[in-house]
Design an enzyme around this catalytic site. Structure first.
Site, PDB file in Angstrom:
ATOM      1  N   CYS A   1       0.880  -1.176   0.000  1.00 38.56           N
ATOM      2  CA  CYS A   1       0.000   0.000   0.000  1.00 38.56           C
ATOM      3  C   CYS A   1       0.914   1.221   0.000  1.00 38.56           C
ATOM      4  O   CYS A   1       2.132   1.092   0.169  1.00 38.56           O
ATOM      5  CB  CYS A   1      -0.892  -0.010   1.237  1.00 38.56           C
ATOM      6  SG  CYS A   1       0.055   0.104   2.749  1.00 38.56           S
TER       7      CYS A   1
ATOM      8  N   GLU B   1      -0.326  -1.670  15.861  1.00 34.63           N
ATOM      9  CA  GLU B   1      -1.002  -0.405  15.497  1.00 34.63           C
ATOM     10  C   GLU B   1      -1.967   0.014  16.598  1.00 34.63           C
ATOM     11  O   GLU B   1      -2.000   1.171  17.019  1.00 34.63           O
ATOM     12  CB  GLU B   1      -1.772  -0.571  14.177  1.00 34.63           C
ATOM     13  CG  GLU B   1      -2.513   0.712  13.781  1.00 34.63           C
ATOM     14  CD  GLU B   1      -3.529   0.496  12.675  1.00 34.63           C
ATOM     15  OE1 GLU B   1      -3.216  -0.194  11.703  1.00 34.63           O
ATOM     16  OE2 GLU B   1      -4.648   1.037  12.798  1.00 34.63           O
TER      17      GLU B   1
ATOM     18  N   ASN C   1      -3.567  -7.459   7.906  1.00 32.29           N
ATOM     19  CA  ASN C   1      -4.381  -7.264   6.700  1.00 32.29           C
ATOM     20  C   ASN C   1      -4.315  -8.478   5.794  1.00 32.29           C
ATOM     21  O   ASN C   1      -5.264  -8.778   5.079  1.00 32.29           O
ATOM     22  CB  ASN C   1      -3.985  -5.960   5.986  1.00 32.29           C
ATOM     23  CG  ASN C   1      -2.729  -6.082   5.171  1.00 32.29           C
ATOM     24  OD1 ASN C   1      -2.773  -6.489   4.033  1.00 32.29           O
ATOM     25  ND2 ASN C   1      -1.585  -5.746   5.754  1.00 32.29           N
TER      26      ASN C   1
END
Ligand code: F3S
Length: 765
Positions: free
Chosen positions: A13, A126, A220
């Site tokens: 990304c 995160e 992810n």
């Protein structure tokens, strides 16, 4: 032969690509090892590759070897940043801008004492980093089992882990907001993640097998496996090509490949070419397929980008799914050219823009946000024109023939005749203000033009208000109104979009000669409807309420004979007008003083507060006669209690007439000394012996109480003192009735006085 389909969104990304690129440049320019705080991204192969280049992960401050420390894409807590700073480390913060934005949201909530709810995996770095910006005031919700932690009576800010799947987010948000109704939701799911999951689902639903490439600890990547696994039973998760059992794919016609956000291109490529059935042609196609996954751009395309830098004259974007940076200069940023870049965007914002130049020579794409804004606005304007929709525009420019308004980024011309409901000689006062307006003409083509009207909206609005007013108004209804204008005959009052007239006589119970004496434009008045003409749409208003009628109040409070306190408001030759609670009464001049006065001002002055006796009330004509003279001050009473017939008094001549002289005995009581009684000798005229001001001694020879008259005689006093002289003057005896001035002259004088008094009374009435 199997068909291989590579997902366009497979691989890095922009947040990971940016971090890896910048960290790699750092390592290449450094002679020594540089530590990353935690693993830069979640991919062991990539971490190993970067370690070989000198980027070594460390997970404690104590184990850091380098002074320069790179912060990972997932971000870290504020405490770690502060500890690194205080221990003298130079921080290179490569936290993804999306994650950084979440830190800012929760940090602001924490400063306001608001609890943060983070929907995500509490064990993920995160989420741990986000928790570290909440000062302990947070709750992590990963599933329904955590909902018991949600308070029902506390304000909440709700955010998501960037890689959360949308179904989980929607489901948990619904449940949290059912428990607590005081919340602000920030949808912080990364759009790149959402797009990747969507494409994975779409691909998984049409292939025979799916290969998901990415680190096993990558959140992810795991989500991609979950999403694809639900739609394709043959879904395989691998970290690298060496894990592929090619024989397992032999019977599949179509095979989809996608990869997590931390999976580097070279690993995806290895997976691609490892597939047993791939021909050399396919291998060649990989670059093209990978390139396609990295979007190619054309002038006129609309692209998405993340703001990574906001400079005074330009904004830098990292374009989503593209290897270029985008640049928007000031001219292309916003339609409102008075705004600075910082007014329009912030770091971390995701925005859309038009491509106006694919490569400006520096590998950057020139973009225009303004063009896109205007294009969207133009579409909206066309729709608004067709629908007759009302828009809001700000007047930015005054021209001779009208004004220019900006509405949703578009300039609209408003002709002077359409700029207001009524004619305005000077339009400059409109500048800077916002108005509702409607597009009345739109011209397509090279020179696009929009004409708008403020008047049409205002007229429509005021007509609606008027219609509602006339449907509701009745005689007697009360309103609070605003004085719009003043004329000599009354004032016009706005009572809610409709003007009514308050005639000057209806302004107050007091007499008013000019309305401007009591009101000014802009004053608020309480009025009621006195009369209506619905046909002509005319309204007569009044401020005078019956309960405030001073005459009614007066009649309820006073009767004849009462004493009232009032203020002298006007002096006239025949008397004085006195205000008693809003009603004027007259004190006739003869009722002002016991003594004779020529003008009321000898006793009273305007503004003087006086006590008066109510002598008469004419209810029909609403007239009141007042008296100011007090009984106890009546000089006749004083005279009577002090003097008797035969007493000698000292007095002063105040007036002379042909038949005698009037002398003041006490203030308010005069006696007549008939000419025959002035001396014991013959005198031809009064003036021969007496003048006004002459002080004399005289005898009271008669008191006529009923008529209030006194006869004096100097001669009698003289005769009392000189009896011998009595005979000398016997021939000049006072004619019968002389002591009460019964001579013809005296009678005339009395008649004359009476006539004068009557005339004065008549004029007073
Ligand atoms: Fe950032 Fe989204 Fe990647 S949050 S690191 S751009 S997956």
């Amino acid at each position: 032969m199997s068909k291989i389909i590579l997902a366009k969104s497979a691989g890095f990304c922009f947040g990971v690509r940016r971090a890896v690129n910048e960290a790699e440049i750092l390592a290449e320019n450094s002679d020594t090892v540089i530590n990353t705080y935690g693993e830069l991204i979640h991919n062991p192969q990539e971490i190993e590759r970067l370690s070989k280049k000198g980027l070594v992960p460390a997970d404690k401050i104590g184990s850091l070897e380098s002074k320069k420390v790179v912060v990972r894409t997932h971000g870290v807590s504020r405490e770690i940043i502060e500890n690194l700073t205080s221990s003298g480390h130079e921080i290179i913060d490569l936290t993804c801008p999306f994650v950084k934005k979440i830190h800012n949201i929760v940090n602001n909530a924490c400063k306001e004492g608001i609890k943060t709810v983070i929907i995500g995996n509490g064990a993920h770095p995160e989420v741990q980093g986000i928790c570290g910006w909440c000062d302990g005031n947070y709750i992590v919700v990963s599933s329904e089992e955590d909902l018991y932690k949600i308070p029902s009576d506390e304000k909440l800010v709700i955010v998501a882990q960037t890689t959360l799947d949308r179904d989980t987010w929607d489901r948990l948000c619904d449940k949290i907001t059912a428990i607590n109704d005081s919340y602000v939701i920030h949808d912080t799911i990364c759009s790149a993640t959402a797009a990747r999951q969507k494409e994975a689902a779409e691909l998984a639903s049409r292939v025979d097998a799916m290969i998901i490439v990415g680190g096993r600890s990558s959140s992810n990547t795991k989500k991609l496996c979950d999403v694809a696994g639900k739609l394709c039973a043959n879904t395989f998760h691998i970290e690298q090509a060496s894990e592929i059992d090619v024989s397992a794919f032999e019977n599949f016609n179509t095979i989809g490949i996608t990869a997590g956000a931390s999976t580097p291109d070279h690993i995806i490529k290895e997976v691609f070419i490892t597939m047993e059935n791939i021909k050399s042609q396919d291998e060649l196609n990989f670059e093209a397929m990978l390139d396609e996954s990295l979007k190619t751009l054309n002038t006129g395309d609309t692209v998405k980008g993340i703001v990574v830098d906001v400079k005074p004259n330009e904004v830098i974007l990292e374009l989503v799914g593209c290897k270029y940076n985008g640049i928007i200069d000031l001219d292309n940023l916003a339609t409102d050219t008075t705004l600075t870049p910082a007014d329009v965007v912030s770091k971390g914002d995701e925005i859309e823009a038009f491509v106006i130049q694919v490569d400006d020579g520096n590998g950057q794409v020139r973009l225009s946000r303004r063009k896109l804004e205007q294009e969207k606005s133009w579409q909206k304007a066309q729709e608004a024109f067709e629908a007759g929709e009302i828009l809001t525009g700000k007047i930015v420019e005054i021209m001779q023939s009208g004004v220019v308004a900006v509405c949703d980024g578009l300039r609209m011309f408003v002709p002077a005749s359409q700029a207001s409901e009524r004619y305005m000689a000077d339009l400059s006062e409109l500048k800077g203000k916002e108005f509702p307006m409607r597009i009345i003409d739109i011209t397509e083509g090279r020179r696009r033009r929009i004409v708008a009207s403020i008047k049409s909206v205002l007229k429509e609005e005021s007509q609606k208000i008027k219609d509602a007013f006339w449907a509701d108004v009745t005689v007697g209804k009360e309103y609070e109104g605003t004085v719009k204008s003043i004329t000599p005959f009354g004032v016009f009052v706005d009572i809610g979009g409709v003007d009514g007239l308050v005639h000057v006589s209806e302004l107050s119970w007091k007499r008013i000669s000019n309305p401007a004496q009591v009101v000014k434009v802009g004053d608020t008045l309480n009025v009621y409807v006195k009369a209506l003409d619905t046909e002509k749409q005319k309204i007569s208003l009044s401020c005078k309420k019956e309960e405030d009628n001073p005459w009614t109040k007066f009649m309820a409070s006073y009767k004849i004979g009462d004493i009232a306190t009032g203020t002298v408001v006007r002096l006239v030759p025949f008397g004085a007008f006195v205000d008693i609670g809003g009603v004027d009464g007259l004190i006739h001049i003869s009722e002002i003083s016991w003594r004779r006065i020529n003008h009321p001002s000898e006793v009273l002055s305007e503004g003087q507060v006086v006590e008066v006796i109510i002598k008469e009330i004419d209810e029909e004509k609403q007239k009141i006669a007042l008296g100011y003279k007090r009984i106890e001050d009546n000089p006749w009473e004083i005279f009577k209690s002090t003097y008797s017939e035969g007493d000698t008094v000292k007095c002063k001549v105040v007036r002379i007439a042909a038949f005698g002289a009037f002398a003041e005995i006490i203030e308010g009581v005069d006696g007549l000394i008939h000419i025959s009684q002035i001396s014991n000798k013959h005198i031809a005229s009064v003036a021969e012996a007496l003048q006004p001001g002459t002080e004399v001694e005289a005898k009271i020879v008669e008191i006529k109480e009923e008529e209030g008259k006194v006869s004096l005689s100097i001669r009698a006093l003289l005769e009392d003192a000189e009896p011998a002289a009595e005979e000398d003057v016997a021939t000049e005896e006072v004619p019968e009735g002389a002591p009460v001035y019964s001579t013809e002259d005296a009678a005339e004088a009395v008649a004359e006085e009476a006539a004068t008094e009557e005339a004065t009374e008549e004029s007073a009435e």
